[in-house]
Enzyme design. Structure first.
Site, mmCIF file in Angstrom:
data_model
loop_
_atom_site.group_PDB
_atom_site.id
_atom_site.type_symbol
_atom_site.label_atom_id
_atom_site.label_comp_id
_atom_site.label_asym_id
_atom_site.label_seq_id
_atom_site.Cartn_x
_atom_site.Cartn_y
_atom_site.Cartn_z
ATOM 1 N N TRP A 100 81.813 64.505 104.515
ATOM 2 C CA TRP A 100 81.222 63.311 105.188
ATOM 3 C C TRP A 100 82.709 62.837 106.246
ATOM 4 O O TRP A 100 82.567 62.476 107.258
ATOM 5 C CB TRP A 100 80.865 62.187 104.169
ATOM 6 C CG TRP A 100 79.628 62.830 103.582
ATOM 7 C CD1 TRP A 100 79.392 62.909 102.421
ATOM 8 C CD2 TRP A 100 78.558 63.233 104.325
ATOM 9 N NE1 TRP A 100 78.199 63.316 102.087
ATOM 10 C CE2 TRP A 100 77.582 63.387 103.363
ATOM 11 C CE3 TRP A 100 78.000 63.023 105.682
ATOM 12 C CZ2 TRP A 100 76.326 63.901 103.686
ATOM 13 C CZ3 TRP A 100 76.745 63.571 105.876
ATOM 14 C CH2 TRP A 100 75.708 64.036 104.871
ATOM 15 N N ASP A 167 83.987 54.208 104.639
ATOM 16 C CA ASP A 167 82.631 54.832 104.443
ATOM 17 C C ASP A 167 82.363 54.448 102.995
ATOM 18 O O ASP A 167 83.114 55.351 102.087
ATOM 19 C CB ASP A 167 82.604 56.197 105.031
ATOM 20 C CG ASP A 167 81.217 56.826 104.397
ATOM 21 O OD1 ASP A 167 80.348 56.096 103.958
ATOM 22 O OD2 ASP A 167 80.951 58.146 104.981
ATOM 23 N N LYS A 191 71.744 55.186 98.265
ATOM 24 C CA LYS A 191 72.318 55.506 97.015
ATOM 25 C C LYS A 191 72.321 54.322 96.030
ATOM 26 O O LYS A 191 71.793 54.287 95.094
ATOM 27 C CB LYS A 191 73.707 56.106 97.120
ATOM 28 C CG LYS A 191 73.545 57.516 98.112
ATOM 29 C CD LYS A 191 74.869 58.027 98.420
ATOM 30 C CE LYS A 191 74.748 58.802 99.502
ATOM 31 N NZ LYS A 191 73.875 60.055 99.436
HETATM 32 N N1 PLP Z 1 78.885 59.383 103.858
HETATM 33 C C1 PLP Z 1 78.778 59.725 102.535
HETATM 34 C C2 PLP Z 1 80.011 59.367 101.641
HETATM 35 C C3 PLP Z 1 77.534 60.137 102.080
HETATM 36 O O1 PLP Z 1 77.372 60.484 100.928
HETATM 37 C C4 PLP Z 1 76.538 60.415 103.215
HETATM 38 C C5 PLP Z 1 75.449 60.983 102.444
HETATM 39 O O2 PLP Z 1 75.125 61.351 101.644
HETATM 40 C C6 PLP Z 1 76.552 60.067 104.517
HETATM 41 C C7 PLP Z 1 77.816 59.702 104.776
HETATM 42 C C8 PLP Z 1 75.622 60.239 105.636
HETATM 43 O O3 PLP Z 1 74.749 59.150 105.480
HETATM 44 P P1 PLP Z 1 73.550 59.235 106.098
HETATM 45 O O4 PLP Z 1 72.346 60.405 105.646
HETATM 46 O O5 PLP Z 1 72.949 57.806 105.908
HETATM 47 O O6 PLP Z 1 73.830 59.373 107.844
#
Ligand code: PLP
Length: 355
Positions: A100, A167, A191
């Site tokens: 991510w 994030d 989550k």
């Molecule tokens: N950042 C983290 C730490 C994640 O765990 C996730 C998804 O699991 C994301 C970003 C991406 O999120 P989204 O699916 O809401 O775009």
């Protein structure tokens, strides 16, 4: 009985689910569904106000922060952050702790220069790098607080000479930390907060309106902040359920209580992983996530058998991410200790079976 160890969308408390279900047919005894009321109605405005207020309260935010509920997931934030905060020709610093974080880095490069201050990619992101310097001329420093796929978590945020952006999609509201150290925090709701479809953004207002470029309205934090997060139709239901979750966190004793429960759950599971000779953890011990617990078997040929046993016992979602393999048990806020105990008992039972 099912025990949901899925990494996301994750688990919500039973109280929240029941109230959310009732609102689908009769919201606030209005005879209308939450799905059909106007986002401009007094009733929904009250939901939005309460959600924003609860975020401020639970994060202990100083004055000067806006709380937004946007759409497009955390993934859109990978682009919105640099779009709004990183001018062309300027540089932003990023810590690369996983898939991510890498995606956030990729998007930032479309807008300006990116300096990756450190990366643990060479070891499949099994640890959080700690030996790095944040350049003083960076527009901001971006850090992923919890790496959902690899099961690592930043335990102590660095002292940063520039605004920190984080994030926190997979560990927001799971532990106490000083949110006022951050210029911007974002998290997909799905989550620890609510259903997919809402993304929470907390932004210090003095961070906005500084870049030279023109930003399209829907991607402009300032416009969303000025519009009270209602510039366009917000994700009404996802925000409502997030608000219920925030209320639930407050009702059980706030972040301090949630953190205590999360520590106990993580300790129970990691202790078994370390004790049981059949299993081993994959993340560096000091960086182990309290939300996503990643582990493998010493003998990988036994993994399908344990997976089947877990499935038969009602434990769902424990398969590791496809890029890592093994197992990942996600133990988000709403997961009770008793469900973690079910998994731990299965691990013990498997040991006796094989021993
Ligand atoms: N950042 C983290 C730490 C994640 O765990 C996730 C998804 O699991 C994301 C970003 C991406 O999120 P989204 O699916 O809401 O775009």
């Amino acid at each position: 009985m099912k025990y949901n160890f899925g990494a996301g969308p994750g688990i919500l408390s039973q109280e929240v689910l029941q109230e959310a279900a009732k609102a689908v047919t009769d919201f606030n005894n209005s005879g209308l569904s939450i799905l059909e009321i106007s986002h401009r109605s007094v009733d929904f405005q009250a939901v939005m106000d309460e959600a924003q207020q609860l975020v401020k309260e639970l994060l202990n935010l100083d004055a000067g922060y806006s709380v937004l509920f946007l759409q497009g997931g955390a993934s859109l934030q990978f682009a919105m952050v640099p779009y709004n905060l990183l001018d062309e020709g300027k540089m932003a610093a990023y810590l690369d702790t996983g898939a991510w974080a890498s995606k956030a880095i990729k998007e930032a490069k479309y807008f300006g220069d990116v300096k990756v201050v450190a990366s643990s990619k060479e070891s499949t992101y099994t640890y959080i790098p700690k030996d790095y310097a944040i350049p003083e001329n960076a527009a901001y420093f971006h850090i992923t607080s919890n790496n959902t796929i690899y099961g690592t978590q930043v335990k102590e945020f660095p002292a940063s000479p520039v605004p920190m952006v984080s994030d926190m999609s997979s560990d927001i509201f799971s532990r106490s930390f000083d949110a006022n150290k951050f210029g911007l925090i974002y998290a997909g709701a799905q989550k620890n907060m609510g259903p997919a479809g809402a993304t929470m953004v907390v932004v210090r207002e003095d961070m906005l309106g500084k870049v030279q470029r023109t930003i399209p309205s829907m991607l402009n934090y300032k416009i969303h902040a000025e519009g009270g997060s209602m510039y366009n139709t917000p994700s009404v239901y996802a925000i409502y359920v997030s608000m219920l979750t925030l209320r639930w966190i407050k009702s059980i004793g706030g972040i301090a209580e949630i953190e205590k429960q999360n520590n106990a759950k993580a300790a129970l599971l990691y202790e078994e992983i370390d004790r049981n000779p059949l299993f081993k953890g994959t993340a560096a011990a000091e960086d182990r996530s309290h939300m996503n617990v990643c582990f493998v078997m010493e003998d990988p040929s036994l993994e399908p058998e344990f997976m089947q046993m877990a499935k038969d016992a009602g434990c769902v979602g424990i398969k590791g991410h496809r890029s890592v393999g093994g197992f990942r048990a996600s133990i988000y806020n709403a997961m009770p200790l008793s469900s973690v105990q079910v998994l731990v008992d299965l691990m013990k039972e498997f040991e006796s079976k094989k021993g």
